[in-house]
Design a protein around this motif. Structure first.
Motif, PDB file in Angstrom:
ATOM      1  N   LYS A 209      57.341  41.662  56.622  1.00  0.00           N
ATOM      2  CA  LYS A 209      57.644  42.293  57.914  1.00  0.00           C
ATOM      3  C   LYS A 209      58.970  43.026  57.822  1.00  0.00           C
ATOM      4  CE  LYS A 209      58.136  41.473  62.874  1.00  0.00           C
ATOM      5  NZ  LYS A 209      58.065  40.471  63.969  1.00  0.00           N
ATOM      6  N   ARG A 210      58.949  44.320  58.160  1.00  0.00           N
ATOM      7  CA  ARG A 210      60.150  45.133  58.032  1.00  0.00           C
ATOM      8  C   ARG A 210      60.976  45.106  59.303  1.00  0.00           C
ATOM      9  NH1 ARG A 210      62.249  47.944  54.621  1.00  0.00           N
ATOM     10  NH2 ARG A 210      60.433  47.755  53.244  1.00  0.00           N
ATOM     11  N   TYR A 211      62.296  44.927  59.109  1.00  0.00           N
ATOM     12  CA  TYR A 211      63.226  44.913  60.238  1.00  0.00           C
ATOM     13  C   TYR A 211      64.162  46.114  60.230  1.00  0.00           C
ATOM     14  CZ  TYR A 211      61.631  40.256  61.454  1.00  0.00           C
ATOM     15  OH  TYR A 211      60.853  39.194  61.848  1.00  0.00           O
ATOM     16  N   PHE A 212      64.396  46.698  59.068  1.00  0.00           N
ATOM     17  CA  PHE A 212      65.145  47.945  58.988  1.00  0.00           C
ATOM     18  C   PHE A 212      64.892  48.583  57.626  1.00  0.00           C
ATOM     19  CE2 PHE A 212      68.072  44.625  57.589  1.00  0.00           C
ATOM     20  CZ  PHE A 212      68.614  45.132  56.424  1.00  0.00           C
ATOM     21  N   GLU A 213      65.206  49.844  57.511  1.00  0.00           N
ATOM     22  CA  GLU A 213      64.968  50.596  56.280  1.00  0.00           C
ATOM     23  C   GLU A 213      66.213  50.591  55.392  1.00  0.00           C
ATOM     24  OE1 GLU A 213      62.195  51.926  55.281  1.00  0.00           O
ATOM     25  OE2 GLU A 213      61.003  51.682  57.122  1.00  0.00           O
ATOM     26  N   CYS A 214      65.998  50.336  54.098  1.00  0.00           N
ATOM     27  CA  CYS A 214      67.070  50.448  53.118  1.00  0.00           C
ATOM     28  C   CYS A 214      66.453  50.380  51.730  1.00  0.00           C
ATOM     29  CB  CYS A 214      68.126  49.350  53.300  1.00  0.00           C
ATOM     30  SG  CYS A 214      67.568  47.702  52.839  1.00  0.00           S
ATOM     31  N   GLY A 215      67.256  50.666  50.721  1.00  0.00           N
ATOM     32  CA  GLY A 215      66.767  50.629  49.361  1.00  0.00           C
ATOM     33  C   GLY A 215      66.628  49.208  48.846  1.00  0.00           C
ATOM     34  N   PRO A 216      65.978  49.020  47.705  1.00  0.00           N
ATOM     35  CA  PRO A 216      65.841  47.700  47.109  1.00  0.00           C
ATOM     36  C   PRO A 216      67.205  47.050  46.870  1.00  0.00           C
ATOM     37  CG  PRO A 216      64.396  49.268  46.018  1.00  0.00           C
ATOM     38  CD  PRO A 216      65.297  50.063  46.918  1.00  0.00           C
ATOM     39  N   GLN A 217      67.315  45.779  47.200  1.00  0.00           N
ATOM     40  CA  GLN A 217      68.545  45.005  47.030  1.00  0.00           C
ATOM     41  C   GLN A 217      69.721  45.537  47.850  1.00  0.00           C
ATOM     42  OE1 GLN A 217      68.165  42.158  45.291  1.00  0.00           O
ATOM     43  NE2 GLN A 217      66.049  42.855  45.095  1.00  0.00           N
ATOM     44  N   HIS A 218      69.453  46.386  48.825  1.00  0.00           N
ATOM     45  CA  HIS A 218      70.510  46.879  49.714  1.00  0.00           C
ATOM     46  C   HIS A 218      70.508  46.156  51.062  1.00  0.00           C
ATOM     47  CE1 HIS A 218      70.969  50.168  46.845  1.00  0.00           C
ATOM     48  NE2 HIS A 218      72.021  50.592  47.516  1.00  0.00           N
ATOM     49  N   GLY A 219      69.563  45.242  51.270  1.00  0.00           N
ATOM     50  CA  GLY A 219      69.469  44.553  52.543  1.00  0.00           C
ATOM     51  C   GLY A 219      69.806  43.087  52.445  1.00  0.00           C
ATOM     52  N   VAL A 220      70.363  42.545  53.538  1.00  0.00           N
ATOM     53  CA  VAL A 220      70.679  41.126  53.592  1.00  0.00           C
ATOM     54  C   VAL A 220      70.689  40.687  55.053  1.00  0.00           C
ATOM     55  CG1 VAL A 220      73.186  41.449  53.705  1.00  0.00           C
ATOM     56  CG2 VAL A 220      72.265  39.334  52.768  1.00  0.00           C
ATOM     57  N   PHE A 221      70.258  39.458  55.294  1.00  0.00           N
ATOM     58  CA  PHE A 221      70.282  38.879  56.635  1.00  0.00           C
ATOM     59  C   PHE A 221      71.231  37.691  56.628  1.00  0.00           C
ATOM     60  CE2 PHE A 221      66.172  40.986  56.347  1.00  0.00           C
ATOM     61  CZ  PHE A 221      66.132  41.685  57.541  1.00  0.00           C
ATOM     62  N   VAL A 222      72.192  37.686  57.547  1.00  0.00           N
ATOM     63  CA  VAL A 222      73.193  36.623  57.597  1.00  0.00           C
ATOM     64  C   VAL A 222      73.414  36.186  59.035  1.00  0.00           C
ATOM     65  CG1 VAL A 222      74.390  37.410  55.519  1.00  0.00           C
ATOM     66  CG2 VAL A 222      75.069  38.317  57.742  1.00  0.00           C
ATOM     67  N   ARG A 223      74.077  35.068  59.194  1.00  0.00           N
ATOM     68  CA  ARG A 223      74.457  34.604  60.514  1.00  0.00           C
ATOM     69  C   ARG A 223      75.684  35.399  60.998  1.00  0.00           C
ATOM     70  NH1 ARG A 223      70.362  32.190  63.166  1.00  0.00           N
ATOM     71  NH2 ARG A 223      69.678  30.234  62.205  1.00  0.00           N
ATOM     72  N   PRO A 224      75.897  35.447  62.297  1.00  0.00           N
ATOM     73  CA  PRO A 224      77.006  36.254  62.840  1.00  0.00           C
ATOM     74  C   PRO A 224      78.378  35.910  62.280  1.00  0.00           C
ATOM     75  CG  PRO A 224      75.506  35.610  64.596  1.00  0.00           C
ATOM     76  CD  PRO A 224      75.050  34.878  63.368  1.00  0.00           C
TER      77      PRO A 224
END
Length: 247
Positions: A209-224
């Motif tokens: 499931k996509r949450y935003f667009e970016c290149g491979p290994q350019h995305g990360v999800f973290v806590r605030p």
């Protein structure tokens, strides 16, 4: 009187249809000794084994065999560290070959049965009211979610804001998503960051499931609490190395 130094063990990679592992062998072993030691690793009886050697950075394979395997030492083949020993069976249908783990039937205990057992982690949590068995769990969950949203508001974490991910000052990017992600365990909102450099863990999607667009290994999800908002410009190639140290 001077004595010859004992041969040192050499790390090699053992590969067979049912196994792949790193082991240490000694050049002073005979071929027969090697085959005996390979049996519990590969599941192939010594009498059925064929061994081929592939030295590091080479494509060709060399057979390790001799007319007298009880006396011929494997050191005759000049084994190099992390060479590959490919072990096969002359009788692939033989029962001595261990089948792939994926083909072995596995017992799966029904959830209903597990929940009735007394000496389990689940039973311990129930007895001590831990986690979801805590009568105050719903209240604690709501409080945690509220605290996370408060951190987002107080930290001015908004879409398009520039940020870094402490303690590093070089992992910089742009906030690309703020909200819930059901695919990730845990409650409350997450912050998706589109990093300037390929220092992330995904491409802006989680389990398809996509949450935003970016290149491979350019995305990360973290806590605030992992996000520091500010006027963090994108680093250039001429940056001073002293300014790039992590803190």
């Amino acid at each position: 009187m001077a004595t010859l130094a004992a041969a040192r063990d050499i790390p090699v990679l053992i590969k067979s249809p049912a196994a792949c592992s790193e082991r240490r062998v000694n050049p002073s072993w005979t071929i027969s000794q090697l085959k005996a030691k390979l049996e519990p690793i590969t599941g192939i009886a010594p009498s059925l084994q064929t061994i081929a050697l592939r030295q590091p950075h080479h494509k060709e394979m060399t057979a390790i065999s001799a007319a007298d395997e009880d006396r011929t030492k494997i050191g005759s083949w000049s084994l190099l560290a992390y060479a590959e020993l490919h072990v096969a069976s002359t009788d692939p249908s033989s029962a001595t070959v261990i089948p792939p783990l994926s083909s072995v039937p596995k017992y799966e205990m029904p959830v209903e049965t597990y929940s009735t057992l007394p000496d389990t982690v689940l039973a311990y949590k129930k007895t001590h009211q831990i986690g979801r068995f805590d009568p105050h769990a719903p209240e604690l969950k709501e409080r945690k979610v509220a605290d996370l949203w408060k951190e987002i508001a107080e930290g001015k974490i908004t879409l398009g804001a520039r940020c870094i991910l402490p303690p590093s000052t070089t992992r910089r990017g742009t906030v690309a998503y703020v909200g819930l992600i059901p695919e990730i365990p845990g409650v409350g909102p997450w912050v998706g960051v589109r990093l300037d450099e390929p220092a992330g863990k995904n491409d802006g999607s989680v389990r398809g499931k996509r949450y935003f667009e970016c290149g491979p290994q350019h995305g990360v999800f973290v806590r605030p609490d992992r996000v520091d908002i500010g006027n963090w410009r994108e680093l250039g190639l001429d940056e001073d190395d002293d300014d790039l140290d992590e803190i």
